[in-house]
Design an enzyme around this catalytic site. Structure first.
Site, PDB file in Angstrom:
ATOM      1  N   GLY A 121      47.464  40.857  37.182  1.00 35.33           N
ATOM      2  CA  GLY A 121      46.623  39.687  37.424  1.00 35.33           C
ATOM      3  C   GLY A 121      46.345  38.904  36.159  1.00 35.33           C
ATOM      4  O   GLY A 121      47.157  38.112  35.686  1.00 35.33           O
ATOM      5  N   MET A 181      45.878  35.378  42.807  1.00 35.94           N
ATOM      6  CA  MET A 181      44.689  34.899  42.077  1.00 35.94           C
ATOM      7  C   MET A 181      44.378  33.479  42.523  1.00 35.94           C
ATOM      8  O   MET A 181      45.180  32.558  42.299  1.00 35.94           O
ATOM      9  CB  MET A 181      44.927  34.931  40.568  1.00 35.94           C
ATOM     10  CG  MET A 181      44.819  36.325  39.981  1.00 35.94           C
ATOM     11  SD  MET A 181      44.927  36.305  38.180  1.00 35.94           S
ATOM     12  CE  MET A 181      46.645  35.939  37.951  1.00 35.94           C
ATOM     13  N   ALA A 182      43.212  33.321  43.141  1.00 36.31           N
ATOM     14  CA  ALA A 182      42.789  32.000  43.596  1.00 36.31           C
ATOM     15  C   ALA A 182      42.756  31.047  42.402  1.00 36.31           C
ATOM     16  O   ALA A 182      42.237  31.396  41.342  1.00 36.31           O
ATOM     17  CB  ALA A 182      41.406  32.105  44.243  1.00 36.31           C
ATOM     18  N   ASN A 194      46.977  48.369  40.576  1.00 38.39           N
ATOM     19  CA  ASN A 194      46.583  47.130  39.898  1.00 38.39           C
ATOM     20  C   ASN A 194      45.311  47.360  39.080  1.00 38.39           C
ATOM     21  O   ASN A 194      44.440  48.117  39.482  1.00 38.39           O
ATOM     22  CB  ASN A 194      46.386  46.055  40.989  1.00 38.39           C
ATOM     23  CG  ASN A 194      45.629  44.826  40.511  1.00 38.39           C
ATOM     24  OD1 ASN A 194      44.544  44.544  41.000  1.00 38.39           O
ATOM     25  ND2 ASN A 194      46.181  44.104  39.577  1.00 38.39           N
ATOM     26  N   CYS A 227      38.169  41.355  48.023  1.00 35.43           N
ATOM     27  CA  CYS A 227      37.426  40.256  47.397  1.00 35.43           C
ATOM     28  C   CYS A 227      35.931  40.603  47.304  1.00 35.43           C
ATOM     29  O   CYS A 227      35.302  40.932  48.306  1.00 35.43           O
ATOM     30  CB  CYS A 227      37.622  38.967  48.184  1.00 35.43           C
ATOM     31  SG  CYS A 227      36.714  37.596  47.459  1.00 35.43           S
TER      32      CYS A 227
HETATM   33  C1  LIG Z   1      40.645  34.129  39.039  1.00 36.38           C
HETATM   34  C2  LIG Z   1      40.972  35.278  39.953  1.00 36.38           C
HETATM   35  C3  LIG Z   1      41.241  35.034  41.284  1.00 36.38           C
HETATM   36  C4  LIG Z   1      41.558  36.102  42.158  1.00 36.38           C
HETATM   37  N1  LIG Z   1      41.874  35.815  43.448  1.00 36.38           N
HETATM   38  C5  LIG Z   1      42.302  36.831  44.262  1.00 36.38           C
HETATM   39  C6  LIG Z   1      42.777  36.545  45.585  1.00 36.38           C
HETATM   40  O1  LIG Z   1      42.835  35.385  46.030  1.00 36.38           O
HETATM   41  N2  LIG Z   1      43.167  37.610  46.337  1.00 36.38           N
HETATM   42  C7  LIG Z   1      43.147  38.895  45.868  1.00 36.38           C
HETATM   43  O2  LIG Z   1      43.524  39.821  46.587  1.00 36.38           O
HETATM   44  N3  LIG Z   1      42.709  39.176  44.630  1.00 36.38           N
HETATM   45  C8  LIG Z   1      42.316  38.177  43.817  1.00 36.38           C
HETATM   46  N4  LIG Z   1      41.953  38.453  42.528  1.00 36.38           N
HETATM   47  C9  LIG Z   1      42.048  39.843  42.017  1.00 36.38           C
HETATM   48  C10 LIG Z   1      43.401  40.091  41.333  1.00 36.38           C
HETATM   49  O3  LIG Z   1      44.451  40.005  42.270  1.00 36.38           O
HETATM   50  C11 LIG Z   1      43.426  41.484  40.678  1.00 36.38           C
HETATM   51  O4  LIG Z   1      43.222  42.447  41.659  1.00 36.38           O
HETATM   52  C12 LIG Z   1      42.382  41.650  39.585  1.00 36.38           C
HETATM   53  O5  LIG Z   1      42.363  40.540  38.722  1.00 36.38           O
HETATM   54  C13 LIG Z   1      42.621  42.931  38.784  1.00 36.38           C
HETATM   55  O6  LIG Z   1      43.876  42.912  38.172  1.00 36.38           O
HETATM   56  P1  LIG Z   1      44.019  42.572  36.593  1.00 36.38           P
HETATM   57  O7  LIG Z   1      43.171  43.575  35.855  1.00 36.38           O
HETATM   58  O8  LIG Z   1      45.493  42.723  36.325  1.00 36.38           O
HETATM   59  O9  LIG Z   1      43.529  41.187  36.406  1.00 36.38           O
HETATM   60  C14 LIG Z   1      41.598  37.429  41.664  1.00 36.38           C
HETATM   61  C15 LIG Z   1      41.315  37.661  40.316  1.00 36.38           C
HETATM   62  C16 LIG Z   1      41.014  36.618  39.457  1.00 36.38           C
HETATM   63  C17 LIG Z   1      40.740  36.903  38.012  1.00 36.38           C
END
Ligand SMILES: Cc1cc2nc3c(=O)[nH]c(=O)nc-3n(C[C@H](O)[C@H](O)[C@H](O)COP(=O)(O)O)c2cc1C
Length: 326
Positions: A235, A18-19, A211, A107
């Site tokens: 995430g 997560m960025a 995920n 992304c």
């Molecule tokens: C703030 C934020 C930043 C993210 N940055 C990335 C990233 O840099 N690379 C990536 O593959 N996914 C990124 N994601 C996606 C997450 O890795 C994940 O796939 C997504 O949040 C869904 O999972 P969750 O429902 O558990 O949050 C980001 C998600 C969020 C909310």
């Protein structure tokens, strides 16, 4: 237990990249609560190719001694960029210790998609395959993994053909987030669509991580059972909440999990912040960068709105401590 290439992963529940959140300190904290590994946030292969690892170092940085397994995530659209970028990573004393190279094909941010990178690669499987092959060729035997979604367009229900392309190109693990790129982060993760891709990964003999919306033992169990997943990524439920890994593990083992106390949460916020200060160019830079993270730590605390407001104006660790404890 899951395997990614030659790596063995004991408890395959990990922090999703997560960025702005997946910093070294936070990845290490999550590991102490049971996250088995955690990729870095996405970093541009093109930028590394033309400007070296220096300008991106804060995103690429790993700490193998404290993180255990490390994975650096790259995004891009040109296979040659990946060759150069991975070459530069492997030339760096610290970064070369990464255990895996992860490629972002999920992304949805327009700035990334319009270049043909991130989730746009789902619409261009030929280039996606070439990128994986270029990465495998450059990674000197380190596993190459891909994180993607269930499809690009609204209503996508999983893309087994895309899994096949990635598998045939030599990918060692694929993680699928159960939303289309068009959905960004809205709506519920589509577990059945993840399962379509998990089944394809199993058939292709590739390790599969699932995920999307995993936040406790029940959601983890459901995702694992329905999607053929060897592992899970968490995430948003882990934002300001490293305890979620302990919660998931305990509840999956049928044990009762006790949520952290208010005091524990405040202490963790400070511990996390102090670790960020160690790596940041200055104390106030670290405090500013943590503003978006504070919001999650204080969610649900009494007077959260006021706390958030004051924390977002703090510039030193001492100020943050004062706001939290007084
Ligand atoms: C703030 C934020 C930043 C993210 N940055 C990335 C990233 O840099 N690379 C990536 O593959 N996914 C990124 N994601 C996606 C997450 O890795 C994940 O796939 C997504 O949040 C869904 O999972 P969750 O429902 O558990 O949050 C980001 C998600 C969020 C909310």
């Amino acid at each position: 237990m899951a395997t990614i290439g030659k790596l063995q992963i004991d408890n395959p529940v990990c922090l999703a990249p997560m960025a702005g959140f997946s910093t070294v300190p936070y990845r290490v904290i999550c590991r102490t609560f049971g996250s088995s590994f955690a990729p870095t946030e996405l970093c541009s292969a093109r930028s590394i190719r033309y400007r070296g690892t220096g300008p991106s170092y804060q995103y690429l940085r790993i700490d193998p001694a404290r993180e255990g397994l490390c994975a650096i995530q790259l995004f891009g659209f040109d296979p040659v960029d990946f060759e150069y970028a991975i070459g530069a990573i492997l030339d760096d004393e610290l970064l070369s210790q990464t255990d895996m190279i992860d490629i972002n094909m999920g992304c949805p941010v327009p700035k990334v998609v319009k270049t043909g990178a991130g989730s746009a690669l789902m619409k261009d499987p030929e280039t996606a395959g070439k990128i994986v092959r270029a990465a495998v060729k450059s990674a000197c035997g380190k596993p190459v993994t891909v994180k993607t979604r269930i499809g690009f367009d609204k209503g996508a229900r999983g893309d087994p053909e895309f899994i096949k392309v990635l598998a045939d190109s030599g990918c060692d693990m694929i993680c699928v987030h159960g939303r289309s790129a068009a959905a960004m982060y809205s709506g519920q993760a589509d577990i059945d669509a993840v399962a379509v891709m998990g089944k394809a990964a199993k058939e292709a003999g590739v390790t599969f991580f699932a995920n999307g919306d995993i936040c406790d033992g029940a959601s983890a169990q459901l995702m694992k059972e329905k999607t053929f997943a060897d592992g899970l990524m968490v995430g948003r439920a882990a934002q300001g909440n490293p305890w979620v890994f302990e919660k998931i593990r305990s509840e999956m083992e049928g044990k009762v999990f006790t949520e952290p106390s208010l005091e524990e949460r405040k202490k963790m916020l400070i511990e996390h912040l102090k670790e960020e200060v160690e790596l940041a160019p200055s104390e106030d830079a670290a405090v500013r960068a943590m503003r978006s993270v504070f919001v999650f730590y204080v969610k649900g605390m009494p007077g959260a709105a006021g706390l958030k407001d004051r924390l977002c104006r703090a510039l030193t660790v001492a100020e943050v401590e004062d706001i939290l404890w007084n």
